[in-house]
Design an enzyme around this catalytic site. Structure first.
Site, mmCIF file in Angstrom:
data_model
loop_
_atom_site.group_PDB
_atom_site.id
_atom_site.type_symbol
_atom_site.label_atom_id
_atom_site.label_comp_id
_atom_site.label_asym_id
_atom_site.label_seq_id
_atom_site.Cartn_x
_atom_site.Cartn_y
_atom_site.Cartn_z
ATOM 1 N N CYS A 113 61.766 7.035 -22.361
ATOM 2 C CA CYS A 113 61.538 7.175 -20.926
ATOM 3 C C CYS A 113 61.842 8.597 -20.471
ATOM 4 O O CYS A 113 61.086 9.194 -19.700
ATOM 5 C CB CYS A 113 62.407 6.172 -20.170
ATOM 6 S SG CYS A 113 62.183 6.200 -18.379
ATOM 7 N N CYS A 209 66.036 -1.535 -19.095
ATOM 8 C CA CYS A 209 65.821 -2.077 -17.757
ATOM 9 C C CYS A 209 64.734 -3.130 -17.694
ATOM 10 O O CYS A 209 64.769 -4.005 -16.828
ATOM 11 C CB CYS A 209 65.498 -0.934 -16.789
ATOM 12 S SG CYS A 209 64.010 0.016 -17.240
#
Length: 382
Positions: A113, A209
């Site tokens: 990410c 997440c």
């Protein structure tokens, strides 16, 4: 006049984009910079389908978090923008995560990410907004040494996030700022309370997440149903001990849930995606001293090839985000980078990261690192 972010101008003439996740850390960064007089712009990326995570404790960059970031920005009186990056995040992070897991690896999507979304796409957004830098809430430090910005471990060793930022390039590092590097988490929360931010006691986000309830296999099954193929559970000699429902349900070092009866405790030693085999054995077989790295990112002052020749380069290496770095030697052979861990490590899996540090000091420089391609059975030396 050099301001706190290292620019030779007053704070009021410095525009900063703050990556706001809706958590305590990035909110305090925005508050601190706004208090110093910087022109602060908050940007939040909506990264995945937030319907399932809207009110889930420990989520990040989803429904409730976006509302929190917007509310913090209103309290601070700074402009705030929400950008829909769901499609980009799916292609750059979630799908490669699933493919890596299906290949028998143990991927680290937080690194991906940062590599692809936050420090590439968001960084470009910041530049498009005319910002002088992009500030984040990571607990790391950076500073200029001999004209080059270095990445360093933070003051708060318990919150050290350098493991997840090893792939940050020198060019990205020049544009990034980390205002929390010299603060502890307790000080950050105290600052949030002082600023009157409603998120001052909000829980930290979880590492992955987009994985509901921590079930990796559910995510992989949804994206790659073909990955859940049954196969054999075998020992190191290839003897079949049982059957499994898919290697996506296993990780290297796993002991529980194998469903195999044996006279000794068995652990997952490796996963063979080609044959769909789960190889098990005694705990002692998990020990590794030498690993080969791929996709190495180097931040040292001198080229790695120069420093790792001959007897190799003595440094510190970290192969677990929760472990302290340990003594190691990095060297090159036939163009590949190897790291020998002096004390060894147990349960190393392909796909994990190996981060390299200059020494064992509290503010050691991050020299770079790479992803683990394989654990070498026999310890190697330079």
């Amino acid at each position: 006049m050099v301001n706190s972010l290292g620019f030779d101008r007053p704070p009021g003439e410095t525009r900063v984009v703050v990556a706001m996740s809706g958590g305590v850390d990035s909110s305090v960064v925005a508050g601190l910079l706004a208090r110093e007089g910087y022109e602060v712009i908050g940007v939040t990326l909506q990264l995945y389908d937030h319907g399932e995570a809207t009110f889930r404790k420990g989520s990040c960059c989803a429904g409730q978090d976006i509302h929190d970031a917007r509310r913090v920005s209103a309290t601070l009186g700074i402009p705030h923008y929400v950008l829909d990056y769901e499609e980009r995040f799916r292609k750059a992070v979630i799908e490669p995560f699933a493919a890596s897991y299906a290949a028998g690896e143990t991927p680290i999507p937080c690194v991906a990410c940062n590599q692809s979304v936050k420090f590439v796409d968001l960084l470009e957004v910041a530049k498009d907004l005319g910002a002088d830098c992009l500030a984040t809430g990571h607990y790391v430090r950076s500073r200029i040494v001999d004209g080059k910005r270095q990445l360093l471990r933070p003051l708060d060793g318990d919150k050290d996030q350098t493991y997840f930022l090893f792939a940050t390039t020198a060019g990205q590092l020049d544009f990034l700022r980390f205002p929390l590097g010299n603060m502890t988490k307790d000080e950050t929360r105290a600052m949030a309370r002082e600023m009157g931010l409603a998120i001052s006691e909000k829980s930290d986000s979880q590492d992955i997440c987009f994985v509901p309830q921590g079930s990796y296999s559910d995510v992989i099954r949804k994206l790659m149903p073909e990955a859940e193929q049954p196969g054999d559970i075998v020992d190191r000699d290839g003897n079949v001990l049982g059957r499994h429902k898919g290697i996506i349900h296993y990780t290297v070092g796993q002991r529980r849930g194998l469903g195999v009866a044996a006279g000794e405790a068995l652990y997952v030693l490796s996963l063979d995606a080609r044959t769909q085999r789960v190889v098990v054995g005694p705990k002692s077989a998990l020990s590794t001293h030498t690993i080969r790295l791929r996709d190495v990112n180097w931040l040292g002052a001198r080229p790695l090839a120069q420093m790792a020749d001959g007897n190799g380069l003595a440094l510190e290496a970290k192969v677990r985000s929760t472990r302290a770095p340990q003594e190691a030697v990095a060297f090159m052979r036939d163009g590949d980078v190897y790291v020998t861990l002096i004390a060894g490590e147990s349960g190393i899996a392909p796909g994990q990261a190996c981060v390299l540090y200059s020494d064992d000091s509290a503010d050691a420089q991050v020299l770079g690192g790479g992803f683990i391609a394989e654990a070498v059975e026999t310890a190697m030396v330079a």
